[in-house]
Design a protein around this motif. Structure first.
Motif, PDB file in Angstrom:
ATOM      1  N   SER E  43      19.424  17.333   7.375  1.00 42.50           N
ATOM      2  CA  SER E  43      18.855  17.303   8.731  1.00 42.50           C
ATOM      3  C   SER E  43      18.190  15.945   8.857  1.00 42.50           C
ATOM      4  O   SER E  43      17.816  15.345   7.849  1.00 42.50           O
ATOM      5  CB  SER E  43      17.834  18.424   8.948  1.00 42.50           C
ATOM      6  N   ALA E  44      18.053  15.447  10.066  1.00 41.97           N
ATOM      7  CA  ALA E  44      17.522  14.095  10.231  1.00 41.97           C
ATOM      8  C   ALA E  44      16.118  14.168  10.826  1.00 41.97           C
ATOM      9  O   ALA E  44      15.942  14.563  11.981  1.00 41.97           O
ATOM     10  CB  ALA E  44      18.441  13.258  11.119  1.00 41.97           C
ATOM     11  N   GLU E  45      15.146  13.850  10.013  1.00 46.24           N
ATOM     12  CA  GLU E  45      13.746  13.864  10.461  1.00 46.24           C
ATOM     13  C   GLU E  45      13.056  12.628   9.908  1.00 46.24           C
ATOM     14  O   GLU E  45      12.700  12.590   8.729  1.00 46.24           O
ATOM     15  CB  GLU E  45      13.046  15.124   9.934  1.00 46.24           C
ATOM     16  N   GLY E  46      12.877  11.642  10.749  1.00 47.23           N
ATOM     17  CA  GLY E  46      12.221  10.415  10.293  1.00 47.23           C
ATOM     18  C   GLY E  46      13.229   9.289  10.134  1.00 47.23           C
ATOM     19  O   GLY E  46      14.438   9.478  10.240  1.00 47.23           O
ATOM     20  N   TRP E  47      12.670   8.098   9.893  1.00 45.03           N
ATOM     21  CA  TRP E  47      13.500   6.898   9.850  1.00 45.03           C
ATOM     22  C   TRP E  47      14.451   6.857   8.653  1.00 45.03           C
ATOM     23  O   TRP E  47      15.587   6.436   8.788  1.00 45.03           O
ATOM     24  CB  TRP E  47      12.614   5.655   9.860  1.00 45.03           C
ATOM     25  N   LEU E  48      13.957   7.243   7.499  1.00 46.84           N
ATOM     26  CA  LEU E  48      14.825   7.203   6.320  1.00 46.84           C
ATOM     27  C   LEU E  48      16.070   8.038   6.590  1.00 46.84           C
ATOM     28  O   LEU E  48      17.211   7.578   6.411  1.00 46.84           O
ATOM     29  CB  LEU E  48      14.056   7.697   5.094  1.00 46.84           C
ATOM     30  N   ASP E  49      15.864   9.259   7.037  1.00 49.47           N
ATOM     31  CA  ASP E  49      17.004  10.109   7.366  1.00 49.47           C
ATOM     32  C   ASP E  49      17.881   9.475   8.438  1.00 49.47           C
ATOM     33  O   ASP E  49      19.104   9.558   8.397  1.00 49.47           O
ATOM     34  CB  ASP E  49      16.518  11.472   7.878  1.00 49.47           C
ATOM     35  N   LEU E 116       9.270  17.655  15.313  1.00 53.21           N
ATOM     36  CA  LEU E 116       8.103  17.122  14.613  1.00 53.21           C
ATOM     37  C   LEU E 116       7.493  15.920  15.335  1.00 53.21           C
ATOM     38  O   LEU E 116       8.209  15.091  15.873  1.00 53.21           O
ATOM     39  CB  LEU E 116       8.511  16.687  13.204  1.00 53.21           C
ATOM     40  N   ARG E 118       6.401  13.371  13.986  1.00 56.97           N
ATOM     41  CA  ARG E 118       6.842  12.128  13.351  1.00 56.97           C
ATOM     42  C   ARG E 118       8.071  11.534  14.027  1.00 56.97           C
ATOM     43  O   ARG E 118       8.376  10.358  13.836  1.00 56.97           O
ATOM     44  CB  ARG E 118       7.105  12.352  11.874  1.00 56.97           C
ATOM     45  N   GLY E 121       7.869   8.614  17.806  1.00 56.31           N
ATOM     46  CA  GLY E 121       7.965   7.165  17.876  1.00 56.31           C
ATOM     47  C   GLY E 121       9.410   6.695  17.856  1.00 56.31           C
ATOM     48  O   GLY E 121       9.795   5.767  18.580  1.00 56.31           O
ATOM     49  N   GLN E 122      10.179   7.341  17.008  1.00 56.49           N
ATOM     50  CA  GLN E 122      11.599   6.985  16.896  1.00 56.49           C
ATOM     51  C   GLN E 122      12.314   7.212  18.235  1.00 56.49           C
ATOM     52  O   GLN E 122      13.139   6.408  18.656  1.00 56.49           O
ATOM     53  CB  GLN E 122      12.183   7.886  15.833  1.00 56.49           C
ATOM     54  N   GLU E 124      10.874   7.278  21.220  1.00 60.91           N
ATOM     55  CA  GLU E 124      10.385   6.262  22.162  1.00 60.91           C
ATOM     56  C   GLU E 124      11.131   4.938  21.987  1.00 60.91           C
ATOM     57  O   GLU E 124      11.539   4.304  22.956  1.00 60.91           O
ATOM     58  CB  GLU E 124       8.885   6.020  21.962  1.00 60.91           C
ATOM     59  N   ASP E 125      11.314   4.536  20.745  1.00 57.35           N
ATOM     60  CA  ASP E 125      12.038   3.287  20.483  1.00 57.35           C
ATOM     61  C   ASP E 125      13.476   3.384  20.984  1.00 57.35           C
ATOM     62  O   ASP E 125      14.009   2.433  21.569  1.00 57.35           O
ATOM     63  CB  ASP E 125      12.068   2.990  18.972  1.00 57.35           C
TER      64      ASP E 125
END
Lengths: 243, 243, 243, 243, 243, 243
Positions: E43-49, E116, E118, E121-122, E124-125
């Motif tokens: 699953s993709a949660e956050g920048w690393l993912d 989430l 977290r 921000g992603q 928004e960008d």
């Protein structure tokens, strides 16, 4: 100096109220003439009203044939100013932008308090395009329609609450986002200890300033004279009633 | 109405030139008093001069003890206006912002033409913080220093070239980014067929407007009165010469 | 490497506190010299103080004649950095921008917590013009003046409250918006589990970095050398007392 | 202090070049280790390469098990920094943002000169999200690909032309938008008389600064630790060749 | 018309859920094929993912060799769209931008409600770079991870709370910031009386629109074809487990 | 699905041209009805025309009493969309914003090429308020009025020149800033090798998309139903001729 003040709606009483405010602000050599559109909305609340008002006010100015030195457009947040700038050779000042221009000189951030919440977006757009949106901290509605403004105590309380919200958002100066409310301006200013700018008064002073300096709208680019062509200003009679 | 106009530098002739422009713009009941700082730079070009000028002008206003109704700060792009707003109880109008406020009413985009290129950034910053940067299409330098302005033909040619660059960038109205150049204003305006705004004149009209409306700087937030404390306004004698 | 740290006010104890912080941050080969202006405000709070401080600090640097490799300007949110950049040939780093530059590397949004609310606008302007305003989520005041910082418990509580407001606005990193508060930095960081950046330390590291890389201020455009001219740095003796 | 520098592509010679630059910038107590991804593109030009590179570099850092104090990510305009920030507990500095942070301290506006025009948009986005886009006057391409950089005379001429375009757009400081070009930095700087910032060097100094100050990435909000879950880092063998 | 929908993670059930949503939105002549990456995060949660996912999805599209007319990328706020645009000759629509484009047509401001915090921000960008960030009033998290979405009642309550926060911030339209939640869309819309846009459905319609109009990605500038070179898509076997 | 397309002017031939374009873009189950205002300008060029057109088009929609599923407003850069959104319960799509929404999906920056230069500012404002101004690289005029478009070779040459200027400013995708020019779209696209978006076609597809997804304008906030009141839609007969 002869200033023409255009009401944005067809309500004659509102024109009179606006003219009173304009005259109170005008300098000794200035005469103020109030003009009421012969068509349009009876009050302007929302985009539909605003666009109808814009066309009606342009038509009003177009067909007004006495001489004058400047136009003040008295519809807070209403459309039309660029069209009138194309039309006439004298300076045109809209009360929305006028209030903001003066407010910028009085504090680092200003706030607008207005009637219905639905008008807030329209006012924000108007300030942004006029080039003075940057230092606007907030545009806050009171939940009161134009017709609700008769109850003075309720109106005052609602505007004070809205003003406090604007201050919490960073406003150091307030702009009254509706025309013809001199009493409100004084009350809010005194209770909160802040300068409160009235758009009609501000626009009169800016119009006087431009005229005194011999400045008028640029014809280069955006506000060139309208191209001559066939234009019909409104529907033929026997039309369906309002929406 | 008594308006005090502060020059940003120590050159008395410049003060006189500014006062002439201010008086030409002032209304019938307005008296204009020019003030020259007793210290600071002899002309303000660049940030170092601007900060030195800001302190000197604040000190000048601080120690001026005749009554007045408004302050006009005549340094185009120079610092200091917020400090003077904290200091005095009357309206304070800076010529940079004043010119831009009026220019916004005359076209969709305005441009500034100024002396040295090094001043352009400072002017851009000043307009941005005053809340009127959005509709500025360009700030263009002429390459002429303040002292070079004596040669009228060369000055006129340089300003016309700069004005054309501003127009190419979208300006429909021009602002003269320096004080005391009435002739230039007329020449540029006539040759290019555009309104040209002079900051000193604009600031006088805005100051008159605020005073007439009974408006002054907000004390809420940014421009509260300075906190009483020990402040020393300048160096003791016997200091090294300029940088 | 020799770094000169300029205090923005005339209080010698503050200079010493700043120098302690600067030395704690400095690398092994760096010497730190603190300079206190001989004139200006005893503390800088608000624009009037800030402009007075800017001129005094520029004068201080101008008349300091020992050799050095970089200047750190220790006034959070205070004016003057561009003027010092024009003046000297070595890198100049202001603690406001320095803290923000490092904070941007540590989280997506940062917040600034500072003393009086009246300083917030000035700090916002300083960050914006330095080019690092975009990722600033909030600048929050504590309501404490510089003189109130003596009461450690009250100060700590006030800064924690302000920090929580900054975090609620989206800050993931905090910047301490005042100089000389090493203890506070540790307490806030530990209690909230966030990185806290101190401007003096940040500026020292950035100054060291620029010197090590052989980089210094560009002379092209904005920060050209000041034009030689007559400048007088302050009033003659026998002046009226502070406002 | 142990700094790990990650190349954004699989070309070992590039890693060595980057390491040379990093070591030249590093302070006396700093050791620099260059890491080359075991997969990814052989050079990163465009978004496809950049995303492939981002995953490969994150994988590289994830599987590197020697201790270190900071990560420098050496791919100008390449993606991935936020992911590495989530992953490791030490500071992470990307060369794009690093160069811009230092450039902001050296002039009012900076410009980036880079290889292919197709990279300009990616660099603009990277600067904007890092919070340092405001003072970027222009990102200008040279039309040269990474492989074309071998011809020194042609490269120098192309970069000088691009640099002049950046200056015409307002840049007062230049940033070299590619890694490993120390000679170019000197030549451009000398010919144009401007400071030229190299991203690798800038990032090394910023990483050293953060480590020295005991600062590291905030875990609040954006850059929280990755949630534990199943992740597969790349395709199984026997895959089709490159696009 | 053949639309390929790429899941951003390796979870086959999620792909199926997304395909159901896509098919419900697709027009009569459209076939939808769901593709699941063979590697990447579950699953993709956050920048690393997100960066891992971007590379895996690009690889997935690169190695998919059946014909298709458009690509829909179903990862809300995830990276990769520009890379896929470089890669393929057909239109590419990301669900994040797609939802925002349609939302802009339905109200003056929209808000995004997502899982989430977290991820905010992603998102928004992603909206900002897609060019549709201006009218986004807020991106609000629910505090729920993707795995928590199984509890329908809790999920509904959390999304309603987040939606109310978005409305308080000015949103007039809502965007569901995650894929595969048709039920949620209906519930939130009905309870709050607002239009709610689902990204997958929006992207399918936009992809159909582009294909119908014969429009596809520009090859001029940013999204030129990838330069042919050696690229390795992932690690060799026998690698360490996830972070 | 029944789409009503409103021309912004009273010229019936223009309506027919627009309807042809709309039908070419419409899906199999879509019927397109063109509506021509019974009043207003014969072509819309500038703000005066635009406001007159806005009122006339709102009046047109208000008095049209056949059922329909969506409104497409075919006036590039013209005002009125927010008013129609208040008025009707079905989705409303303006061709200006529609073209920009699709263009954003096809390249990193788009440009608009239009008729007279005087319209450029109006188009910029329209895009900005629609929330899609960020990725607009330029709006470029051709110097041709609507009536000049009859000369095909001259028109083509002028649009190619304007398109090249837009590309030089960074546009990777073009938008045709006027209605009813299918041939021009093909020529410009082929000669420059770029996708060219036509607003009428784009708006039809977006309207179809919204209808298919069951989405319509939010009634929360800005686009609430107009308050019932007395409104008069135009002047009484026997009025003066056009300005």
């Amino acid at each position: 100096m002869r200033i023409v003040v255009t009401n944005c709606n067809t309500t004659q009483e509102m024109t009179e109220e606006i003219v009173r405010g304009a005259r109170a602000a005008a300098g000794p050599g200035t005469t103020v003439t109030g003009l009421t559109p012969s068509w349009g909305p009876e009050s302007a609340e929302g985009w539909l009203d605003s666009y109808l008002s814009a066309a009606a006010v342009i038509d009003l100015v177009r067909t007004y044939d006495s001489p004058y030195d400047a136009v003040v457009m008295a519809g807070f947040g209403e459309h039309g100013r660029e069209g009138v700038r194309e039309l006439v050779d004298v300076p045109v000042v809209d009360i929305t932008e006028a209030a903001a221009h003066l407010a910028c000189l009085l504090g680092r951030r200003y706030g607008v308090i207005t009637t219905l919440e639905r008008s807030c977006g329209q006012i924000e757009d108007s300030l942004e395009l006029a080039g003075v949106g940057r230092n606007c901290a907030a545009v806050v509605g009171t939940g009161l329609g134009v017709l609700d403004l008769g109850d003075a105590a309720r109106t005052e309380a609602a505007f004070l609450t809205a003003a406090e919200r604007a201050c919490a958002a960073g406003a150091e100066v307030l702009v009254l986002g509706c025309a013809g409310m001199t009493g409100l301006q004084r009350v809010v200013g005194e209770k909160l200890g802040l300068p409160v700018v009235d758009g009609v008064a501000a626009a009169v002073k800016l119009a006087e300033s431009l005229v005194a300096l011999g400045l008028t709208t640029s014809r280069a680019g955006s506000y060139a004279k309208p191209v001559p062509k066939r234009r019909v200003w409104g529907a033929s009679p026997g039309r369906p009633p309002s929406p």
